[in-house]
Design a protein around this motif. Structure first.
Motif, short mmCIF file in Angstrom:
data_model
loop_
_atom_site.label_atom_id
_atom_site.label_comp_id
_atom_site.label_asym_id
_atom_site.label_seq_id
_atom_site.Cartn_x
_atom_site.Cartn_y
_atom_site.Cartn_z
N LEU A 71 32.51 38.29 23.56
CA LEU A 71 31.10 38.00 23.82
C LEU A 71 30.18 39.00 23.14
N VAL A 72 30.51 40.30 23.24
CA VAL A 72 29.58 41.33 22.76
C VAL A 72 29.96 41.90 21.40
N GLY A 73 31.18 41.61 20.93
CA GLY A 73 31.56 42.11 19.61
C GLY A 73 31.91 43.58 19.57
N ARG A 74 32.31 44.14 20.72
CA ARG A 74 32.71 45.54 20.79
C ARG A 74 33.91 45.68 21.72
N THR A 75 34.72 46.70 21.48
CA THR A 75 35.88 46.94 22.33
C THR A 75 35.75 48.20 23.17
N ASP A 76 34.71 49.00 22.95
CA ASP A 76 34.51 50.19 23.78
C ASP A 76 33.76 49.79 25.04
N ILE A 77 34.46 49.01 25.87
CA ILE A 77 33.89 48.54 27.12
C ILE A 77 34.77 49.04 28.25
N TYR A 78 34.17 49.16 29.45
CA TYR A 78 34.85 49.74 30.61
C TYR A 78 35.24 48.60 31.54
N VAL A 79 36.52 48.24 31.52
CA VAL A 79 37.03 47.21 32.42
C VAL A 79 38.05 47.86 33.35
N SER A 80 37.77 47.78 34.63
CA SER A 80 38.62 48.39 35.65
C SER A 80 39.38 47.30 36.38
N GLY A 81 40.67 47.50 36.58
CA GLY A 81 41.50 46.50 37.24
C GLY A 81 41.49 46.63 38.75
N GLY A 82 41.75 45.52 39.43
CA GLY A 82 41.79 45.53 40.89
C GLY A 82 40.41 45.32 41.47
N ALA A 83 40.05 44.07 41.80
CA ALA A 83 38.68 43.76 42.23
C ALA A 83 38.64 43.31 43.68
N GLU A 84 39.39 43.97 44.54
CA GLU A 84 39.40 43.62 45.96
C GLU A 84 38.01 43.78 46.58
N HIS A 85 37.46 42.70 47.10
CA HIS A 85 36.12 42.68 47.70
C HIS A 85 35.03 43.03 46.68
N GLN A 86 35.35 42.88 45.40
CA GLN A 86 34.38 43.12 44.32
C GLN A 86 34.19 41.78 43.60
N GLY A 87 33.17 41.04 44.01
CA GLY A 87 32.99 39.70 43.50
C GLY A 87 33.95 38.74 44.17
N PRO A 88 33.84 37.45 43.85
CA PRO A 88 34.71 36.45 44.47
C PRO A 88 36.15 36.61 43.98
N PRO A 89 37.12 36.06 44.70
CA PRO A 89 38.53 36.18 44.29
C PRO A 89 38.75 35.70 42.86
N GLY A 90 39.38 36.56 42.05
CA GLY A 90 39.64 36.22 40.66
C GLY A 90 38.51 36.54 39.72
N GLY A 91 37.34 36.87 40.25
CA GLY A 91 36.19 37.24 39.41
C GLY A 91 35.86 38.70 39.57
N GLY A 92 34.60 39.05 39.33
CA GLY A 92 34.21 40.45 39.49
C GLY A 92 32.82 40.73 38.97
N PRO A 93 32.19 41.80 39.49
CA PRO A 93 30.86 42.21 39.02
C PRO A 93 30.92 42.82 37.62
N VAL A 94 29.80 42.72 36.93
CA VAL A 94 29.63 43.29 35.59
C VAL A 94 28.26 43.94 35.52
N ALA A 95 28.18 45.11 34.91
CA ALA A 95 26.89 45.76 34.65
C ALA A 95 26.68 45.91 33.16
N VAL A 96 25.45 45.70 32.72
CA VAL A 96 25.07 45.86 31.33
C VAL A 96 23.98 46.92 31.25
N ILE A 97 24.19 47.93 30.43
CA ILE A 97 23.16 48.95 30.17
C ILE A 97 22.78 48.85 28.70
N ALA A 98 21.49 48.75 28.46
CA ALA A 98 21.04 48.55 27.08
C ALA A 98 19.74 49.30 26.84
N GLN A 99 19.49 49.57 25.56
CA GLN A 99 18.22 50.14 25.17
C GLN A 99 17.14 49.07 25.34
N ARG A 100 16.03 49.47 25.93
CA ARG A 100 14.94 48.53 26.13
C ARG A 100 14.32 48.15 24.80
#
Length: 366
Positions: A336-365
């Motif tokens: 989606l973003v064309g970069r691999t230096d992304i932070y993906v953490s495994g194990g999303a118990e009670h973090q988003g719906p089952p099988g999914g998960g929250p995502v945060a995007v930080i960008a320059q305004r």
């Protein structure tokens, strides 16, 4: 002058968990002031399981490096959130959160609060005692950041402890009973209790809805803004709250999304668009340059399927499902973003719906 959140893009990706040369180069060039560093998030090359000591190795290397500049006490106050596992093509890297005083672009802008909690007694891990400690820590981190409305909080990153045989033995020797004796399962319970602490602190669920029996079992209870990563390298919690505040200035903004499953990239695309990085396909070079950090949670769907098609992540006896999920979600987001230096953490118990998960995007305004 208002606080100003800033993170210069490092020119160097790590060659190992102890490689702090990129951070040192940025400090030497004056692009990072070590006295303003609040937190460092990192992806390390280990297995992300109980015996992943790359997290502690990385934390030690960063602490020693910063201590040479700001002294041991201030270096120890930094929150080092190391997430083990860079499966697939996920790039090992640091994300440095720095606060400086100055007149940056007017707010609202990215606001950062951080806190270290006291060591968690082993018998509280995976139980309401952990939920309460994390919720209290988040309240303090929000206070430090000047975030008075939970709706202004977009992401809460928690580094939480796990159980080892030694910690279990010490608890039992004093007559306490731990929630689980399986050390690997303790990681999931710790992540789950920490995430429910986020949900309680942000008003996403009522405190009375959280019981010991619900932790790790009632998957209808979750936070859409929690990210918890368990590690052997700490006994308490390191909590970093990211939000938007009119009291902060600077050129950075944060938004969040919730993936319903491991390939649900459209909510992430919408969050990118809200930050001015809209694209019908993969981000172009200019948009990639404005993307500062992408933080996500991943887990193997507990029903054994993704959109009706069977997956085998939960049936692999050799490789933990968290490792499969990290690689899978990291690949989807990298496309989606064309970069691999992304932070993906495994194990999303009670973090988003089952099988999914929250995502945060930080960008320059823009």
């Amino acid at each position: 002058m208002p606080p100003h959140a800033h993170r210069p893009r490092p020119p160097h990706h790590r060659t190992g968990p102890d490689d702090v040369s990129g951070l040192e180069a940025a400090i030497a060039a004056g692009r990072i002031d070590p006295s303003g560093i609040l937190a460092i998030f990192g992806k390390t090359e280990g297995n992300g399981c109980v015996n992943d000591f790359t997290r502690g190795f990385a934390t030690q290397s960063l602490t020693l490096a910063l201590a040479r500049h700001i002294g041991p006490e201030r270096a120890a106050a930094v929150c080092y959130v190391m997430s083990g596992g860079t499966e697939g093509a996920m790039a090992p890297h640091w994300t440095v959160f720095e606060r400086v005083e100055g007149e940056g672009a007017t707010g609202p802008a990215l606001a950062v609060g951080r806190v270290h909690t006291a060591p968690l007694p082993a018998e509280h891990l995976g139980r309401t005692g952990q939920v309460e400690q994390v919720a209290a820590g988040i309240a303090e981190a929000m206070r430090q950041a000047g975030l008075t409305d939970p709706r202004d909080v977009h992401f809460v990153q928690v580094k939480c402890p796990l159980l080892t045989a030694q910690r279990i033995g010490e608890a039992e020797a004093r007559g306490a009973r731990v929630a689980v004796r399986d050390t690997l399962k303790s990681m999931g319970l710790s992540r789950g209790a920490s995430s429910l602490g986020v949900a309680v602190a942000l008003g996403e669920i009522a405190p009375e809805a959280v019981t010991d029996a619900a932790i790790g079992r009632d998957l209808a209870l979750f936070s859409g803004r929690a990210s918890a990563s368990a590690g052997v390298e700490l006994l308490g919690h390191e909590i970093v709250v990211l939000g938007m505040s009119a009291a902060w200035s600077g050129d950075l903004a944060v938004d969040h999304a919730v993936m319903a499953d491991a390939i649900d990239v459209e909510p992430v695309r919408a969050a990118l668009a809200r930050l001015g990085l809209g694209a019908a396909g993969q981000l172009d070079a200019a948009a990639r340059g404005r993307l500062v950090a992408l933080l996500a949670k991943a887990e193997a769907s507990p029903d054994g399927a993704v959109r009706g098609a069977r997956h085998t992540m939960l049936d692999d006896s050799d490789i933990s499902s968290t490792r499969h999920a990290r690689a899978f979600v990291a690949g989807a987001l990298a496309g989606l973003v064309g970069r691999t230096d992304i932070y993906v953490s495994g194990g999303a118990e009670h973090q988003g719906p089952p099988g999914g998960g929250p995502v945060a995007v930080i960008a320059q305004r823009g």
